[in-house]
Write a protein that holds these residues in place. Structure first.
Motif, short mmCIF file in Angstrom:
data_model
loop_
_atom_site.label_atom_id
_atom_site.label_comp_id
_atom_site.label_asym_id
_atom_site.label_seq_id
_atom_site.Cartn_x
_atom_site.Cartn_y
_atom_site.Cartn_z
N UNK A 1 0.97 -1.23 -0.02
CA UNK A 1 -0.08 0.11 0.13
C UNK A 1 0.79 1.14 -0.10
N UNK B 1 -5.94 -0.40 -14.25
CA UNK B 1 -6.40 0.01 -13.05
C UNK B 1 -7.51 -1.28 -12.88
N UNK B 2 -7.17 -2.06 -11.82
CA UNK B 2 -8.42 -3.03 -11.32
C UNK B 2 -9.49 -2.41 -10.72
N UNK B 3 -9.45 -1.47 -9.87
CA UNK B 3 -10.58 -0.99 -9.15
C UNK B 3 -10.01 0.38 -8.47
N UNK B 4 -11.32 1.21 -8.62
CA UNK B 4 -11.19 2.38 -7.69
C UNK B 4 -12.25 2.60 -6.97
N UNK B 5 -12.09 2.71 -5.82
CA UNK B 5 -13.15 2.76 -4.47
C UNK B 5 -13.03 3.53 -3.46
N UNK B 6 -13.93 3.68 -2.57
CA UNK B 6 -13.82 4.48 -1.42
C UNK B 6 -14.12 4.22 -0.02
N UNK B 7 -13.73 4.37 0.84
CA UNK B 7 -14.20 3.92 2.12
C UNK B 7 -14.34 5.29 2.99
N UNK B 8 -15.40 5.41 3.76
CA UNK B 8 -15.99 6.51 4.28
C UNK B 8 -15.40 6.46 5.95
N UNK C 1 -9.36 4.51 -2.76
CA UNK C 1 -8.37 3.43 -2.90
C UNK C 1 -8.16 3.26 -4.38
N UNK D 1 -1.95 -1.12 -3.90
CA UNK D 1 -3.06 -0.18 -3.49
C UNK D 1 -2.43 1.07 -3.50
N UNK E 1 -3.63 4.82 -2.12
CA UNK E 1 -4.57 5.56 -1.21
C UNK E 1 -4.45 7.13 -1.32
N UNK F 1 -16.24 3.60 -12.72
CA UNK F 1 -15.87 3.47 -11.44
C UNK F 1 -15.82 4.64 -10.42
N UNK G 1 -7.29 -7.09 -0.74
CA UNK G 1 -7.98 -7.14 -1.86
C UNK G 1 -7.52 -8.76 -2.47
N UNK H 1 -12.06 -10.95 -13.95
CA UNK H 1 -11.48 -10.90 -12.60
C UNK H 1 -12.37 -10.33 -11.57
N UNK I 1 -12.59 -6.24 -1.98
CA UNK I 1 -11.68 -5.53 -1.32
C UNK I 1 -12.46 -5.24 0.20
N UNK J 1 -16.18 -3.49 7.70
CA UNK J 1 -16.17 -2.18 7.66
C UNK J 1 -16.68 -1.72 6.22
N UNK J 2 -16.32 -2.31 5.38
CA UNK J 2 -16.42 -1.92 3.93
C UNK J 2 -16.22 -3.19 3.26
N UNK K 1 -16.08 -4.07 -0.58
CA UNK K 1 -16.31 -3.67 -1.96
C UNK K 1 -16.01 -4.94 -2.93
N UNK L 1 -15.26 -6.03 -6.70
CA UNK L 1 -14.94 -5.52 -8.12
C UNK L 1 -15.48 -6.69 -8.97
N UNK M 1 -19.36 -5.37 -14.81
CA UNK M 1 -19.68 -4.02 -14.67
C UNK M 1 -18.37 -3.25 -15.32
N UNK N 1 -18.40 -1.51 -19.61
CA UNK N 1 -18.18 -0.17 -20.20
C UNK N 1 -17.42 0.00 -21.64
#
Lengths: 178, 372
Positions: free
Chosen positions: A23, A49-56, A66, A79, A81, A103, B306, B315, B319, B329-330, B332, B334, B338, B342
């Motif tokens: 990370x 780019x595998x994934x783009x996400x967020x944590x609150x 992330x 990763x 961040x 994303x 992840x 894939x 996460x 807590x979260x 996610x 992938x 989806x 695109x």
């Protein structure tokens, strides 16, 4: 990793490894530049780019964005961040990876994170007229349900809700109408 | 294909809405097509009709409770969803499923890959106009679903695995049933191929349709057969072997041109390779426990992880952020569909309306997974 530290020393926050996964944490201001560097560098080019996400995290710097990157050449995940506050905007990485388009729209949809220079920033999974951002920790899901039933069916759902019911006991940003 | 400059702002341009109630969109997908005559200028996908808030549910359910919810994402490849999540949590907990459970997992996941590809082939061919293939595919799919039903009682949303292993021991006659299936199956695949591979209509409808280069595919984040069809040899089962995939011999088929036909050939070959993996695995199932020693209450350490697996569509990554409690807590997800969907916009530009159906088919999307 050292190359990033060298080039963007002032932006660098920390890097660490957890269960064998790497990370890095960066400041948000030059994120577009950093991502472009990560994609184009010759040591470990992250072309995917595998994934783009967020944590609150409902504290001062609320949103942790992330980016999960993958390098085909080195067969490595990384990763990256960054953290932003509410009402701050983050540079979009759609110009770096096209896949970031949807994303980022999803992150906007679920968290309300504003992206600068995004070509088409609007809700993707939820309807256009949706109020609030459901994946935030302070989103009151029962209150939302009560309001929806009242608005669309014209009856009381009988569902009990409490203001500040959410897991982290944040004050609710939507107060009941009556 | 390029579009002539003058047609772009021409008054003859019309917008047609395809779906959400359209048999060829494989669920509730709406595509807003901008047309010039019969040629597609632009396409915009409207998704979210099946949104159930799966990621939010992950924050309210415990780790164990969440697994059956995930089966409802990609409902035709429920076993893969289950495997991916269980492995993620196991990795976070620092445990490993016992070898016997790992082998059962591989067999079931590969059989599930075959069912997913069979359903894809059947419906894709049906969209393009070949009815017979659909009936043939469902005949073989039924055989696998019978194995699933005997094993765990369910056919579609199976909830086969648990965190730490599998719930059920294999039933009596399992070996024979699986052996009989994988012995026959390659011949059945040949049979589908006789109907399609050299069929002039099939070639006419798929060759040169929805072409995407390897570089563009990576940029768009395509994974799975859609990426391999463009000539990128990348499969998570080889690149980052999970479960016990490193024990088996199998090849990664790739295409050359990156068109619909190549993706068809890749998936056909993948079915053969899956059968090959199953036939190796079923002979080698070791003895031993099927569940790792694990406390009843699952409380992973604080941190994030992840982990991704090669689902039939691409894939599939999880996460997970854990705050040390019994709920994540979260969570996610992938989803491969989806991200793959695109690419539709890029792939349909310049094609005919009828090709849109072929391209949606070739992307192999499941709306349950896209909308979550």
């Amino acid at each position: 990793m050292d190359a990033i530290k060298e080039k963007f020393g002032s932006e660098f926050v920390k890097s660490y490894s957890f269960i064998g996964q790497n990370n890095i944490e960066m400041k948000k201001d030059r994120i577009g530049e950093i991502m472009r560097f990560l994609r184009d560098n010759t040591i470990m080019p992250f072309s995917y780019l595998v994934d783009e996400t967020a944590v609150h995290w409902p504290k001062d710097e609320q949103f942790e964005i992330v980016y999960i990157l993958y390098s085909f050449e080195k067969n490595e995940y990384l990763r990256a961040k960054t953290r932003i506050k509410e009402y701050e905007s983050l540079e979009s990485v759609t110009s770096v990876w096209t896949t970031a388009d949807w994303l980022e729209r999803e992150v906007y949809d679920m968290f309300g994170v504003q992206y600068a220079n995004h070509p088409n920033l609007k809700r993707i999974l939820l309807p256009e007229d949706w109020v609030g951002y459901p994946l935030r920790k302070d989103y009151n899901i029962r209150l939302q349900d009560v309001e929806w039933v009242r608005k669309h069916l014209g009856i009381d759902s009988g569902q009990k809700y409490y203001v500040g019911e959410a897991r982290h006991e944040m004050p609710d940003y939507r107060t009941p109408q009556d | 294909m390029s579009i002539k400059e003058e047609t772009l702002f021409d008054a003859s341009e019309i917008t047609v809405s395809m779906g959400p109630q359209h048999p060829s969109t494989h669920g509730v997908l709406q595509v807003k097509l901008k047309l010039d005559g019969e040629r597609v200028i632009d396409a915009e996908c409207v998704i979210g009709y099946l949104h159930r808030g799966v990621e939010k549910l992950g924050e309210a359910q415990t780790y164990g409770q969440y697994v059956p919810t995930l089966d409802r994402m990609d409902y035709i490849a429920a076993v893969s969803n289950c495997l991916g999540y269980c492995e993620t949590i196991e990795k976070l907990l620092g445990i490993q499923a016992p070898p016997r459970a790992q082998y059962i997992r591989v067999i079931m996941t590969e059989l599930n890959r075959i069912t997913s590809h069979l359903l894809w082939l059947g419906t894709h061919a049906l969209d393009i106009g070949a009815m017979t293939v659909f009936l043939y595919c469902f005949r073989e799919r039924e055989e696998i679903l019978k194995i699933f039903e005997n094993y765990c009682g369910a056919r579609l949303t199976t909830h086969m695995f648990r965190i730490g292993g599998t719930q059920y021991e294999i039933y009596e006659g399992f070996h024979d049933q699986v052996r009989a299936f994988v012995k026959d199956f390659p011949k059945k695949v040949d049979e589908y191929e006789t109907l399609l591979t050299e069929n002039r209509i099939w070639i006419g409808r798929t060759r040169g349709v929805g072409v995407i280069s390897g570089k563009d595919a990576i940029d768009l984040g395509l994974t799975g057969p859609s990426l391999r069809g463009s000539g990128v040899e990348w499969d998570l089962r080889k690149a980052k072997p999970y479960a016990v995939y490193s024990d088996f011999q199998f090849d990664i088929p790739t295409g050359e041109k990156g068109d619909t036909y190549d993706r068809y050939m890749v998936r056909i070959e993948e079915m053969r390779q899956s059968a090959r993996i199953v036939s190796q695995a079923v002979e080698k199932i070791p003895d031993g426990p099927i569940m790792a020693k694990l406390s009843k209450i699952i409380k992973p350490p604080v941190g994030d992880i992840y982990h991704s697996i090669e689902a039939p569509k691409g894939e599939l990554g999880y996460y997970i952020v854990s705050d040390g409690s019994t709920q994540s807590y979260r969570s996610r997800i992938r989803p491969p569909s989806f991200v793959n969907l695109q690419a539709l916009k890029k792939m349909v530009a310049g094609h005919m309306v009828a090709d849109v159906v072929a391209i949606i088919g070739t992307l192999d999307i499941v709306l349950g997974e896209i909308d979550r």
